[in-house]
Write an enzyme that holds these catalytic residues in place. Structure first.
Site, short mmCIF file in Angstrom:
data_model
loop_
_atom_site.label_atom_id
_atom_site.label_comp_id
_atom_site.label_asym_id
_atom_site.label_seq_id
_atom_site.Cartn_x
_atom_site.Cartn_y
_atom_site.Cartn_z
CE LYS A 80 -3.79 1.33 0.20
NZ LYS A 80 -5.49 0.56 -0.61
P1 NAD Z 1 -12.97 7.53 -3.10
O1 NAD Z 1 -12.45 8.98 -2.83
O2 NAD Z 1 -13.48 7.87 -4.47
O3 NAD Z 1 -14.34 7.96 -2.26
C1 NAD Z 1 -14.08 8.38 -0.74
C2 NAD Z 1 -15.65 8.48 -0.70
O4 NAD Z 1 -15.40 8.98 1.64
C3 NAD Z 1 -15.53 9.66 -0.81
O5 NAD Z 1 -16.96 10.57 -1.69
C4 NAD Z 1 -15.37 10.89 0.60
O6 NAD Z 1 -16.69 12.23 0.60
C5 NAD Z 1 -15.64 9.77 1.61
N1 NAD Z 1 -15.58 10.03 3.11
C6 NAD Z 1 -14.00 10.51 3.20
N2 NAD Z 1 -14.07 10.79 4.68
C7 NAD Z 1 -15.50 10.27 4.79
C8 NAD Z 1 -16.21 10.60 6.85
N3 NAD Z 1 -15.69 10.33 7.39
N4 NAD Z 1 -17.26 10.11 6.82
C9 NAD Z 1 -18.07 10.07 5.55
N5 NAD Z 1 -17.79 9.66 4.03
C10 NAD Z 1 -16.44 10.25 4.19
O7 NAD Z 1 -11.93 6.64 -2.91
P2 NAD Z 1 -12.92 4.65 -2.56
O8 NAD Z 1 -12.15 4.62 -3.73
O9 NAD Z 1 -14.33 4.60 -3.43
O10 NAD Z 1 -12.12 4.42 -1.28
C11 NAD Z 1 -13.35 4.35 0.26
C12 NAD Z 1 -13.12 3.00 0.67
O11 NAD Z 1 -13.00 2.06 0.16
C13 NAD Z 1 -11.70 3.28 1.19
O12 NAD Z 1 -11.48 2.60 2.61
C14 NAD Z 1 -11.12 2.54 0.28
O13 NAD Z 1 -9.89 1.49 1.34
C15 NAD Z 1 -11.66 0.89 -0.22
N6 NAD Z 1 -11.44 0.55 -1.37
C16 NAD Z 1 -11.13 0.40 -2.23
C17 NAD Z 1 -10.89 -0.18 -3.52
C18 NAD Z 1 -10.84 0.57 -4.79
O14 NAD Z 1 -10.64 -0.23 -5.99
N7 NAD Z 1 -10.88 2.35 -5.24
C19 NAD Z 1 -10.67 -1.29 -3.46
C20 NAD Z 1 -11.00 -1.80 -2.06
C21 NAD Z 1 -11.05 -0.97 -0.83
#
Ligand code: NAD
Length: 421
Positions: free
Chosen positions: A111
């Site tokens: 990561k």
């Molecule tokens: P992203 O940046 O696209 O979206 C994150 C979202 O979370 C945004 O809408 C933001 O406003 C919101 N957010 C941030 N802080 C917040 C809070 N305190 N309360 C409520 N909402 C909040 O990111 P993503 O890629 O969608 O990732 C989100 C989660 O999913 C993370 O934990 C990430 O590690 C996990 N994840 C993502 C992927 C991927 O392929 N993108 C894969 C596996 C896991």
């Protein structure tokens, strides 16, 4: 409600180690193996300069951590966030190791992260930051060594810049250096939706097990980015009603149901889901406690804790986010019969299609979306069923079951390879 108000002062690395210890205890893991798997293999911290639009030079801090390389090259996203710490990146890297093992794809865990609020940077500054960060971590990354992907606040454009930077260094185009790229640069069909789609495949498996009819189910989603907004859309497509969603600015609720695409358009126009016509604004605290059938945390770590676990009124918690539930909260949810689909299983669709993308890049042979989604479904369904069977057989919660499968696989690979030198 700001991120600062939401985030509890809980150390994600301590949580990750605690989760591992539970599985190691249950598996009666060899003490030497346990010592090895309990720590990351490599941790790189970089401080690097970026020329800002006003002519000043700012220094940013970034990390790349490789937790375990026993089953293959490191794989894991890159996060841009003002609260990123080395401990958070270590936890996320360890979770990647287990995630890849649960779904049986041949990667170890890695990561990366940069301490930055990307909303405060111009596009040019973000490109400069990304290219220099990629350069600094290029001593670790490579298509056979460590393959980054998007995470919070990074996207296909970020990956394109990293691919270009790496390709310029070596003098030829290397699509397989990152996944989650734009399709035009060797990205995979279906990668953008893959995390959410994998989570929905898990929910579709969990529902009949719990006697839940998804066509009548209500859904609450925390976080409206890549994982959250697409999960909301896909759940609406299977007939469920999305009654509340949120982002870092707060949430909205409408018991009559929200249209996920219209909410996304509103967020894109106004920078927040709040103020959406016909819905009531709520805080992120209220959002998590909204009674529903399925709660999908899709934001950051440590959202469901000892403080609020007793007030989570969902039948299923489907962890699209990494690390949203603390061990204390896990115990409470299990006690209350809430079915948690753990992060290392629930959001593994992202890394699974990243693996497909890497395979397609290396082979120069690209698949259509139907093929990608069918292969994804096969892997997710098998991983879910294996985990559920372990959970029922061992009489443990789904997280411990997933950890037992994963840790056993990584431990077996590590011990079979033997100790070098
Ligand atoms: P992203 O940046 O696209 O979206 C994150 C979202 O979370 C945004 O809408 C933001 O406003 C919101 N957010 C941030 N802080 C917040 C809070 N305190 N309360 C409520 N909402 C909040 O990111 P993503 O890629 O969608 O990732 C989100 C989660 O999913 C993370 O934990 C990430 O590690 C996990 N994840 C993502 C992927 C991927 O392929 N993108 C894969 C596996 C896991």
């Amino acid at each position: 409600m700001t991120t600062e108000q939401i985030a509890a002062p809980i150390n994600a690395w301590a949580v990750a180690q605690q989760q591992f210890d539970r599985a190691a205890d249950k598996l009666d893991l060899d003490p030497g193996l346990r010592r090895v798997l309990r720590q990351p293999r490599r941790e790189l911290t970089v401080h690097f300069p970026v020329k800002m639009d006003d002519g000043s030079v700012q220094v940013f801090t970034g990390y790349r951590v490789q937790h375990n390389l026993g089953r293959g090259p490191a794989k894991g996203g890159i996060r841009y966030h003002q609260d990123v710490t080395l401990d958070e990146v270590k936890a996320l890297a360890m979770w990647m190791t287990w995630k890849c093992a649960v779904v049986g794809i041949p990667y170890g865990g890695g990561k990366g992260g940069v301490v930055v609020d990307p909303k405060k940077l111009s596009r040019k500054e973000l490109e400069g930051l990304t290219r220099r960060y990629a350069t600094e971590i290029s001593i670790l990354i490579g298509p056979e060594r460590d393959i980054p992907a998007p995470d919070v606040n990074t996207n296909a454009q970020t990956m394109a810049w990293i691919m270009d930077t790496y390709s310029m260094h070596v003098g030829y185009t290397v699509p397989a250096i990152v996944t989650g790229k734009p399709i035009a640069l060797g990205g995979s069909q279906g990668r953008n939706e893959a995390t959410a789609r994998g989570a929905v495949y898990c929910i579709e498996e969990a529902a009949p097990h719990l006697g839940l009819d998804l066509a009548k189910a209500t859904v609450v989603v925390q976080g409206y980015g890549n994982a959250g907004s697409i999960a909301a859309r896909l759940m609406a497509e299977v007939g469920s009603k999305i009654i509340a969603v949120s982002d870092s600015t707060g949430g909205i609720v409408d018991p009559n149901g929200l249209d996920p695409l219209k909410v996304l358009a509103w967020k894109q126009e106004h920078g927040t889901v709040q103020g959406y016509p016909g819905a009531r604004d709520i805080t992120n605290v209220e959002l998590l406690e909204t009674p529903c059938d399925i709660l999908i945390p899709a934001a950051l770590e440590n959202q469901i804790t000892a403080r609020n676990a007793g007030r989570i009124e969902a039948r299923i918690v489907a962890e699209a986010a990494n690390g949203p539930t603390t061990p204390e909260a896990d115990a409470e949810l299990y006690r209350r019969g809430v079915f948690v689909i753990p992060d290392i299983l629930c959001n593994a669709g992202g890394v699974t299609v990243s693996y497909f993308e890497w395979v397609q890049d290396l082979n120069r042979d690209f698949w259509n979306e139907a093929v990608v989604n069918a292969k994804l479904r096969e892997i997710m369904v098998k991983a879910f069923r294996d985990t559920l069977a372990t959970s029922l057989r061992e009489e443990v919660d789904m997280r411990l079951a997933a950890y037992m499968l994963a840790v056993e696989r990584v431990a077996s690979a590590t011990s079979t390879r033997g100790l070098y030198p």
